[in-house]
Design a protein around this motif. Structure first.
Motif, mmCIF file in Angstrom:
data_model
loop_
_atom_site.group_PDB
_atom_site.id
_atom_site.type_symbol
_atom_site.label_atom_id
_atom_site.label_comp_id
_atom_site.label_asym_id
_atom_site.label_seq_id
_atom_site.Cartn_x
_atom_site.Cartn_y
_atom_site.Cartn_z
ATOM 1 N N VAL A 116 0.841 -1.201 0.000
ATOM 2 C CA VAL A 116 0.000 0.000 0.000
ATOM 3 C C VAL A 116 0.872 1.247 0.000
ATOM 4 N N ILE A 117 1.928 1.228 0.808
ATOM 5 C CA ILE A 117 2.823 2.383 0.878
ATOM 6 C C ILE A 117 3.521 2.594 -0.462
ATOM 7 N N THR A 118 4.031 1.508 -1.051
ATOM 8 C CA THR A 118 4.703 1.615 -2.349
ATOM 9 C C THR A 118 3.762 2.157 -3.411
ATOM 10 N N SER A 119 2.554 1.608 -3.460
ATOM 11 C CA SER A 119 1.564 2.061 -4.431
ATOM 12 C C SER A 119 1.208 3.524 -4.206
ATOM 13 N N THR A 120 1.096 3.927 -2.944
ATOM 14 C CA THR A 120 0.759 5.310 -2.621
ATOM 15 C C THR A 120 1.840 6.269 -3.083
ATOM 16 N N VAL A 121 3.091 5.917 -2.840
ATOM 17 C CA VAL A 121 4.202 6.778 -3.266
ATOM 18 C C VAL A 121 4.208 6.921 -4.784
ATOM 19 N N LEU A 122 3.972 5.827 -5.496
ATOM 20 C CA LEU A 122 3.927 5.882 -6.956
ATOM 21 C C LEU A 122 2.782 6.775 -7.437
ATOM 22 N N MET A 123 1.650 6.716 -6.751
ATOM 23 C CA MET A 123 0.521 7.574 -7.119
ATOM 24 C C MET A 123 0.840 9.040 -6.862
ATOM 25 N N LEU A 124 1.480 9.324 -5.735
ATOM 26 C CA LEU A 124 1.812 10.708 -5.402
ATOM 27 C C LEU A 124 2.780 11.292 -6.423
ATOM 28 N N LEU A 142 8.898 11.419 0.911
ATOM 29 C CA LEU A 142 9.627 11.288 2.170
ATOM 30 C C LEU A 142 8.688 11.305 3.362
ATOM 31 N N ALA A 143 7.630 12.126 3.280
ATOM 32 C CA ALA A 143 6.677 12.199 4.384
ATOM 33 C C ALA A 143 5.949 10.873 4.566
ATOM 34 N N VAL A 144 5.546 10.264 3.456
ATOM 35 C CA VAL A 144 4.825 8.985 3.536
ATOM 36 C C VAL A 144 5.734 7.892 4.089
ATOM 37 N N THR A 145 6.948 7.793 3.561
ATOM 38 C CA THR A 145 7.853 6.744 4.010
ATOM 39 C C THR A 145 8.279 6.934 5.469
ATOM 40 N N SER A 146 8.411 8.187 5.898
ATOM 41 C CA SER A 146 8.791 8.443 7.284
ATOM 42 C C SER A 146 7.639 8.182 8.243
ATOM 43 N N ALA A 147 6.438 8.625 7.865
ATOM 44 C CA ALA A 147 5.279 8.474 8.741
ATOM 45 C C ALA A 147 4.847 7.025 8.895
ATOM 46 N N THR A 148 5.092 6.213 7.880
ATOM 47 C CA THR A 148 4.644 4.814 7.913
ATOM 48 C C THR A 148 5.730 3.847 8.349
ATOM 49 N N GLY A 149 6.945 4.339 8.558
ATOM 50 C CA GLY A 149 8.035 3.460 8.949
ATOM 51 C C GLY A 149 8.546 2.596 7.825
ATOM 52 N N PHE A 150 8.285 3.007 6.597
ATOM 53 C CA PHE A 150 8.680 2.195 5.441
ATOM 54 C C PHE A 150 10.199 2.065 5.335
ATOM 55 N N ARG A 151 10.918 3.124 5.745
ATOM 56 C CA ARG A 151 12.376 3.086 5.639
ATOM 57 C C ARG A 151 12.991 2.106 6.632
ATOM 58 N N LYS A 152 12.214 1.730 7.666
ATOM 59 C CA LYS A 152 12.674 0.734 8.633
ATOM 60 C C LYS A 152 11.992 -0.601 8.379
ATOM 61 N N MET A 153 11.634 -0.831 7.130
ATOM 62 C CA MET A 153 10.855 -2.003 6.764
ATOM 63 C C MET A 153 11.509 -3.284 7.266
ATOM 64 N N GLN A 154 10.689 -4.110 7.928
ATOM 65 C CA GLN A 154 11.133 -5.396 8.418
ATOM 66 C C GLN A 154 10.197 -6.466 7.899
#
Length: 292
Positions: free
Chosen positions: A208-216, A274-286
């Motif tokens: 969902v996060i990946t798709s959202t970033v692509l849409m943005l 950057l806001a989406v990835t930071s707010a969702t913790g995507f950069r710390k993906m586990q």
């Protein structure tokens, strides 16, 4: 066995990738930033104008209206594309043959160019000869000429074009969910809806996060569909900021000011990502399947 310096790949292996990225990403961005501080009509050499373009951008009411319209398009396309793409993607992830056959037809828009799709829908929605005029409840409705309907019409056309792409993302992610989770949930008495909200949806978080970033990012770069469908009209009802940049540069021959708008779009896209990835913790993906 310890890896020695001689065993490590040479740094020169990175040279092609770095060269390609520098020539087609970094250099164009640097040039656009430079042009945003110049006055240039596309002929001759750009003349430095200082912060004139940026001052004009701050005071340009049409540019701000286009920015707010871009954000509206961004929200509407996300609200339309995300649930539809997710549901179809989860459905298409099934191994049944009939789903594979139907999915192959559904993904056909991915094979068409943006220009072809825009021309197709322009013909379908034509208020005089379009296919919609043959339907009794739609006859007489001007989808591309009504200022209240045109925004939703363009959102639908763009969604129709890109939903199959995002569906592929969800289909691939849904197929990675271990079947053992569904089997255990079935033994516990969970139905399909319960399994979707407690198993499938949580495991699709990063998709969902990946798709959202692509849409943005797509929302601040795409304009060709709107250019062909409405040209930004009626009036300025669909003149989003990328289209405003295009018209300013290639119709008004104000490439310096258009470059300032382009830099604003670059900052907007990067900032939202950057806001989406930071707010969702995507950069710390586990891994979400740890221990399975």
């Amino acid at each position: 066995m310890a890896v020695t310096r001689q065993d490590r790949p040479s740094g020169w292996y990175l040279a092609p990738a770095i060269t390609f990225f520098g020539a087609f990403a970094v250099l164009p961005m640097v040039l656009v930033v430079y042009l945003s501080f110049t006055s240039w009509n596309g002929f001759g050499f750009p003349a430095l104008s200082g912060a004139e373009n940026w001052t004009r951008l701050i005071e340009d009411g049409r540019a701000w209206d286009s920015l707010w319209l871009t954000l509206l398009f961004m929200v509407l396309t996300w609200l339309v594309q995300t649930p539809i793409a997710m549901l179809i993607g989860v459905w298409a992830a099934g191994r049944q043959r009939n789903r594979a056959v139907l999915s192959s037809f559904f993904f056909l828009p991915l094979l068409l160019s943006t220009a072809a799709i825009a021309l197709l829908w322009a013909a379908v929605l034509d208020p005089n000869f379009g296919a919609t005029q043959a339907l009794p409840f739609l006859g007489g409705v001007n989808f591309l000429g009504d200022t209240e309907l045109v925004v939703y019409t363009v959102v639908w056309v763009i969604s129709w074009q890109y939903i199959p792409f995002h569906t592929l993302l969800y289909q691939a992610a849904a197929r990675q969910v271990p079947q053992s989770l569904y089997e255990a949930a079935t033994l516990d008495g969970a139905g399909r809806y319960r399994q979707f909200f407690t198993i499938t949806l949580p495991l699709l978080k990063y998709t969902v996060i990946t798709s959202t970033v692509l849409m943005l990012v797509g929302s601040v770069t795409t304009f060709d569909t709107i250019l062909i469908l409405t040209g930004g009209g009626p009036g300025t009802a669909t003149r989003i900021l990328p289209l405003h940049m295009y018209i300013t540069g290639f119709s008004g021959f104000e490439f310096g000011y258009a470059s300032a708008i382009a830099v604003l779009l670059l900052l907007l896209g990067a900032g939202l990502s950057l806001a989406v990835t930071s707010a969702t913790g995507f950069r710390k993906m586990q891994s979400q399947q740890e221990g399975m």
